[in-house]
Structure formats: structure tokens, C-alpha cells
Design an enzyme around this catalytic site. Structure first.
Site, PDB file in Angstrom:
ATOM      1  N   SER A 188       0.848  -1.195   0.000  1.00 15.19           N
ATOM      2  CA  SER A 188       0.000   0.000   0.000  1.00 15.19           C
ATOM      3  C   SER A 188       0.887   1.250   0.000  1.00 15.19           C
ATOM      4  CB  SER A 188      -0.942  -0.034   1.201  1.00 15.19           C
ATOM      5  OG  SER A 188      -1.872   1.009   1.119  1.00 15.19           O
ATOM      6  N   ASP A 255     -17.172 -16.189 -12.285  1.00 22.74           N
ATOM      7  CA  ASP A 255     -16.333 -17.116 -11.524  1.00 22.74           C
ATOM      8  C   ASP A 255     -15.699 -18.200 -12.394  1.00 22.74           C
ATOM      9  OD1 ASP A 255     -15.211 -18.818  -9.697  1.00 22.74           O
ATOM     10  OD2 ASP A 255     -17.007 -19.111  -8.484  1.00 22.74           O
ATOM     11  N   ASP A 262     -14.941 -21.326  -7.721  1.00 26.73           N
ATOM     12  CA  ASP A 262     -14.506 -21.324  -6.322  1.00 26.73           C
ATOM     13  C   ASP A 262     -14.856 -20.020  -5.603  1.00 26.73           C
ATOM     14  OD1 ASP A 262     -12.874 -19.673  -7.739  1.00 26.73           O
ATOM     15  OD2 ASP A 262     -10.992 -20.458  -6.958  1.00 26.73           O
ATOM     16  N   ASP A 412      -8.803  -5.837  -4.747  1.00 28.96           N
ATOM     17  CA  ASP A 412      -8.330  -4.721  -3.915  1.00 28.96           C
ATOM     18  C   ASP A 412      -9.352  -3.592  -4.023  1.00 28.96           C
ATOM     19  OD1 ASP A 412      -6.947  -2.391  -2.946  1.00 28.96           O
ATOM     20  OD2 ASP A 412      -5.032  -3.360  -3.383  1.00 28.96           O
ATOM     21  N   HIS A 452      -6.825  -5.678  -0.314  1.00 29.45           N
ATOM     22  CA  HIS A 452      -5.749  -4.688  -0.249  1.00 29.45           C
ATOM     23  C   HIS A 452      -4.718  -5.114   0.796  1.00 29.45           C
ATOM     24  CE1 HIS A 452      -3.743  -0.921  -0.763  1.00 29.45           C
ATOM     25  NE2 HIS A 452      -3.898  -0.594   0.493  1.00 29.45           N
TER      26      HIS A 452
END
Ligand SMILES: *[C@@H]1O[C@H](CO)[C@@H](O)[C@H](O)[C@H]1NC(C)=O
Ligand SMILES: *[C@@H]1O[C@H](CO)[C@@H](O)[C@H](O)[C@H]1NC(C)=O
Ligand SMILES: *[C@@H]1O[C@H](CO)[C@@H](O)[C@H](O)[C@H]1NC(C)=O
Ligand SMILES: *[C@@H]1O[C@H](CO)[C@@H](O)[C@H](O)[C@H]1NC(C)=O
Ligand SMILES: *[C@@H]1O[C@H](CO)[C@@H](O)[C@H](O)[C@H]1NC(C)=O
Ligand SMILES: *[C@@H]1O[C@H](CO)[C@@H](O)[C@H](O)[C@H]1NC(C)=O
Length: 530
Positions: A188, A255, A262, A412, A452
Site C-alpha cells: 500500500s 467465476d 470457487d 483490492d 488490499h
């Protein structure tokens, strides 16, 4: 980052060193700064707390020399701390500088102690301001009421380089020898700081772990306010329960495109999710069923698209389908009116109030679309040169022999994965003139479903730092990163416990079609999911 990452480092050599006195460390010389004081004291049997969701484990029984160096930059009126934890025994001969998160230049002693527990001589710097993740209001404005460019510059880059100089000198003084290798570790803000080092001070570190970097800070952080602007202007504030219906629908739609069902979207390139498929659906929520309207789907679409110019061109990226809305599109009930209102993420909200408007009382809930576009332009023109950290020319870092790893969650909710990929593509062009060569010194690993710097439905690297050390010291480039889910410790909800491999972008981890989908052994790196 996975906490274990900082501990599991292969030791190439047993270091041979002698301690000098911890209370008598030579003051370093720092170009462009004045060293105000230096102090050291042995700390025995130190334990540190966990900091969920980033650092889930604790450190205990640590014995270090705790060194504090204070320095100041002429004309800035700052007082910057560089702190080191120097292992008293079993130093591994290496230096590890650690980064911060949000508005904090470092994670205080939390990450520092973890690096030291891995036998690194470890450092951190506060950049001359409190290590407050969310709230920069104590330092953002100077006495003149204007944005404090001096402290912002420390946070952006200057203090990181000072820390590298101080760290190396203190290590030399205490151990009587230089660190054999120097590393950066951060996610970050810490990831952005690592890239600042690679771009601006390419000789400081041999290896840099720069995960989920908040590079292009003026664009990224301004865009983090976008979901609030959309809700305020559209006049509706969906609950997280409604947003979760869109996450569920996106996962349902996309997916399987990565070959494995999953709950994790791996193939975002092929994922075409249209929120309007939910119009008219009833969502069971705590206060009763909520019917999804076209107003709600428009809001979701605009959040996924990201902010656009008046002509409809993309200004910056939006959330990937399937990503959490909780941080940037949170809402609450107004205590005065009893109605739903937006609850902005503090990091971008403070950025706009303090650094763009220089007005702590500015009401970000009043921002119109046109005002948002102006703020976006202002952010870039005023601050890209200071904290954009987006120079893609890493030739000097490469020439110095540096190695760098970035990993980035595809779910994120703060740093948009497309921004990270776009920067990496620019590095490919700017650094070598040829595609592909970038892999020789810088590799990007995308982590499907990861958040994140921490796991969500998808796993994160179990150890991205060890492979970096191996790359630097043994020349063995990481062809994959091992990834796994992690036990929850008060952090965000986690998916099933799985192991995976992450592959260097643009490769993807392709399922072999027959093995256990939860086992990393069933995956190989491939050009595409097909
Ligand atoms: C450590 O260094 C000293 C002095 O240079 C040397 O005598 C000693 O053999 C070294 N020990 C090891 C384990 O390398
Ligand atoms: C070290 O600290 C732990 C608590 O964190 C304590 O239980 C233990 O007795 C201490 N050990 C020594 C040698 O002081
Ligand atoms: C390290 O030293 C600084 C400065 O004296 C102090 O504030 C800090 O609490 C010390 N850390 C530990 C673990 O003793
Ligand atoms: C370093 O200093 C500590 C405490 O003063 C001592 O216990 C330790 O043995 C020393 N380590 C080395 C390698 O000399
Ligand atoms: C979201 O808002 C709720 C109040 O509605 C609050 O309790 C919660 O802490 C917020 N979550 C985040 C991640 O900000
Ligand atoms: C990239 O940086 C290197 C070294 O700093 C410099 O020599 C080179 O001219 C730069 N390339 C471009 C395209 O600016």
C-alpha cells in the site's frame, strides 16, 4: 501482506559480527538534513501486538538495540524520526527498511519488530508526522493554512532515502560492518514508498517488495472518493446488503471463466458483468427485502466504471467486479435525520479537504460531478510531481542490479489493479525498449480475489519477501509465488483455506482440469486460461 512473509527468509550466510555499545552509536551524516540527536538503548524480551488485517501474528522474546535518530531539513521545520531495531544476537547480515500504510509513513514498531524477529537489522521512519493511518489533520496544513509540502515530500520520498542512509550508517557503527544486502518491504503506502526508492534512489536497495502500491496517488486516492460522489449525486445510498447482491451476481457471472468455480474471479479480462441484470430483484436484508432499482444499478455501474471526463473518457479506474464496496462506498444512518448517508473512506476524504481544498471544514458530500472532475485535474497538476511516483523508467534501478516484486490483489478495494498493471506495462516500454526484459528485474504477480494487502475470498502470497531475497542473492528469479488463505484474526471475512500459485503477469495460473482445485499442485502458469 501475509505476516509470515517477513519471518521466513532463507539465510544464505551466517553473519559474523560483534556488537559495539548500543548507547554509543556514531551519528550519521545525511545530505540535505541536520541530525538533531541519536540515542540507543537495549530492549530485552520485547513483544509486539498484531495489527489486523495486515499483521496477524505477534512477535515475542525480541532482544534488540533500539536506535532513534532525529533529523530535520532546513526550511521545513520538521523533526523526523528514523528508528532501528538491531538484533543483539543472530543478526543475519542484512538490512530491511519497512514502509507504512494509509497516511502513515511507517507502521510504527509493528512491522519493524517483525523484520527484526526475522534477524534483519530493521528500520522505519515517521516522515516527521504521527503514524496515523487515517488522519493526517495534525500535519497536513502548515501554520500558514496551506498544504504542508515539506512534510508531504518527506512522506512521498525524501524521508525514505534519509532512512536508507541513516540505516546503513547505524548498522556499520553498531556491527562494525556493512549490511551485505539492503531490502525494502512494504504494501500500500509501503508499496508506493518502495517504488519511490526504485525510481528516485535506485542505489539504495538491492531488493524491493512493493505490494499493492498507491502509486499515482493523486489519481488513485481522488478516485477512491468517487463512489461517495456518485451516491451523493444520484441521491441514493445502497446498503452493504444491496452491494453484496452485486458482488454475488458478479461472481456468479464470471467465476467459472478462469476454469475453476470457487467464488473467486480470476479472469477479469473476460468478465463482462452488467449490474442491470439485477433490476427488479428482491434482496433479503436485515430491515426487510429491498428491491433493486435502475437507480441502484446505475450507481453500481458508475462505481465499477470509475470517474470519467465530461466527454465520457475514463479519468481513472473503478472497482473490479466482485470487489468489496465496504471501504469506499460505505454508508451509515444519519443520527440527525435517520436517513442513509454516505460514509467516506477517511484517506481520500482527508486528501480532498486538506490537500486539495486546504479547508478542514469543506463538506465533501456537496461535490458535484463537475467539481469532482476539477478536483481530479487539480490533484494531478498540483501533486503528480511530488507524490505521483509514476516514473516508469527504472533503467537505473535495473542497471544497479536491483530486483523488485509487486503483488496486487484483484479484489483490492483501495488500489485499483488496473492502475498497477498499467504502470507495469509502462515500465516494460520505458525501461528496456523491449517487452519481456522487464522480467529480468521486476515481476508483477496478480492475486485473484485478494484484497488490499490481505486475503479475502482469494489467497495472498505466503512469502513474497523470501523469493525476493533468493532472487537478489542467488539470482533465482521467482517463477511463481506460493499463495494461501490465512486464518482470520478479526480481519475481513476469509474464503475457504486454499493453496495456489501466483504467476508473473501476464501469465495466469491455469487449472489442470483434474486435480484438487484447492491445491496449488493443480495449477500451472500459462499464457491464458484457455
Ligand atoms: C569472524 O571474523 C573473525 C575476524 O575477522 C574471524 O577470525 C573468525 O574466524 C570469523 N568467524 C566466522 C564464523 O566466520
Ligand atoms: C518475557 O516476556 C514474557 C511475556 O511476554 C514473560 O512471560 C517471560 O517471563 C519473559 N521472559 C523473561 C526472561 O523475562
Ligand atoms: C525505542 O526508543 C524510542 C525513543 O527513545 C522510544 O520511544 C520507544 O518506546 C523505544 N522502543 C522500545 C521497544 O523500547
Ligand atoms: C550483543 O550484545 C548483547 C547484549 O549486550 C550480547 O548478549 C550478545 O551476545 C552480543 N552479540 C554478539 C554477536 O556479540
Ligand atoms: C461502515 O459503516 C458502518 C456504519 O454504518 C461502520 O460501523 C463501519 O465501521 C464502516 N466500515 C468501514 C470499513 O468503514
Ligand atoms: C531512463 O533512465 C536512464 C537512466 O536514468 C536514462 O539514461 C535514459 O535516458 C532514460 N530513458 C528515457 C527514455 O528517458
Amino acid at each position: 501482506m501475509a505476516a509470515a512473509a517477513l519471518l521466513l527468509t532463507p539465510l544464505a550466510t551466517a553473519a559474523n559480527f560483534t556488537n559495539s555499545s548500543c548507547t554509543n552509536i556514531r551519528a550519521p551524516t545525511v545530505p540535505g538534513a541536520t541530525v538533531l540527536s541519536i540515542s540507543g538503548a537495549e530492549v530485552h524480551n520485547y513483544s509486539s501486538r498484531p495489527l489486523p488485517p495486515f499483521f496477524l501474528d505477534t512477535v515475542s522474546g525480541l532482544n534488540v538495540c533500539n536506535v532513534s535518530v532525529f533529523l530535520s531539513h532546513p526550511g521545513v521545520n520538521d523533526n523526523v524520526l528514523v528508528q532501528l531495531f538491531l538484533p543483539l544476537t543472530a543478526w543475519n547480515g542484512r538490512f530491511q527498511a519497512t514502509g507504512g500504510g494509509g497516511w502513515a509513513t511507517s507502521f510504527g514498531e509493528v512491522q519493524l519488530s517483525r523484520a527484526a524477529a526475522g534477524n534483519y537489522a530493521a528500520s522505519r521512519t515517521d516522515g516527521g508526522h504521527p503514524d496515523d493511518f487515517y488522519d493526517p489533520s495534525s500535519w497536513a496544513l502548515g501554520p500558514d493554512g496551506k498544504p504542508n509540502i515539506g512534510l508531504l515530500t518527506n512522506y512521498a520520498s525524501r524521508s525514505l532515502h534519509d532512512m536508507a542512509i541513516v540505516g546503513k550508517a547505524v548498522i556499520q557503527s553498531f556491527y562494525g560492518k556493512e549490511a551485505a544486502y539492503s531490502y525494502w518491504s512494504g504494501c500500500s503506502t509501503g508499496g508506493r514508498e518502495g517504488l519511490a526508492e526504485a525510481q528516485l534512489f535506485p542505489d539504495d536497495f538491492d531488493g524491493i517488495l512493493a505490494a499493492a502500491p498507491t502509486i499515482n496517488w493523486p489519481s488513485t486516492i481522488t478516485a477512491d472518493e468517487w463512489p461517495q460522489v456518485v451516491m451523493n449525486n444520484e441521491g441514493y445510498f445502497p446498503s452493504q446488503c444491496e452491494y453484496n447482491a452485486f458482488i454475488g451476481a458478479a461472481v456468479k457471472t464470471c467465476d467459472a471463466l478462469d476454469g475453476v468455480t470457487d467464488g473467486v474471479i480470476g479472469n477479469l479480462d473476460a468478465c463482462k458483468f452488467d449490474p442491470s441484470i439485477l433490476i427488479g430483484t428482491s434482496v433479503p436484508c436485515p430491515g426487510g427485502d429491498i428491491k433493486i432499482t435502475s437507480q441502484t444499478t446505475k450507481i453500481v455501474q458508475m462505481i465499477l466504471d470509475g470517474p470519467k471526463s465530461a466527454r465520457g473518457q475514463r479519468l481513472w479506474y473503478g472497482l473490479n467486479p466482485g470487489t468489496d464496496f465496504l471501504i469506499t462506498a460505505n454508508t451509515t444512518i444519519s443520527p440527525t435525520t435517520g436517513k442513509a448517508i454516505g460514509l467516506p473512506f477517511q484517506v481520500p476524504d482527508a486528501w480532498i479537504k486538506l490537500f486539495l481544498k486546504a479547508d478542514p471544514t469543506y463538506d465533501t458530500a456537496t461535490i458535484t460531478y463537475e467539481q469532482f472532475r476539477q478536483l481530479f485535474r487539480q490533484a494531478k497538476s498540483q501533486y503528480d510531481a511530488i507524490i505521483g511516483i509514476n516514473n516508469p523508467n527504472l533503467s537505473a534501478f535495473k542497471a544497479a542490479g536491483g530486483k523488485m516484486i509487486t503483488w496486487q490483489g484483484l479484489a483490492d478495494d483501495i488500489v485499483f489493479s488496473e492502475g498497477t498493471v498499467s504502470y507495469y506495462e509502462q515500465v516494460q516500454k520505458a525501461t528496456t525498449g523491449k517487452r519481456g526484459d522487464t522480467q529480468d528485474f521486476y515481476r508483477l504477480f496478480l492475486a485473484p480475489g485478494a484484497g488490499h494487502c490481505y486475503p479475502l475470498a482469494g489467497p495472498v502470497p505466503t512469502d513474497a519477501f523470501g523469493p525476493l531475497v533468493k532472487w537478489v542473492e542467488e539470482g533465482i528469479a521467482p517463477d511463481t509465488l506460493a499463495a494461501a488463505g490465512a486464518p482470520s484474526a478479526g480481519g475481513p471475512p476469509l474464503g475457504p483455506s486454499v493453496s495456489r500459485i501466483l504467476c508473473p503477469w501476464p501469465q495466469v495460473a491455469r487449472y489442470d482440469g483434474k486435480g484438487d482445485t484447492a491445491d496449488a499442485k493443480s495449477y500451472k502458469c500459462a499464457k491464458s486460461f484457455k
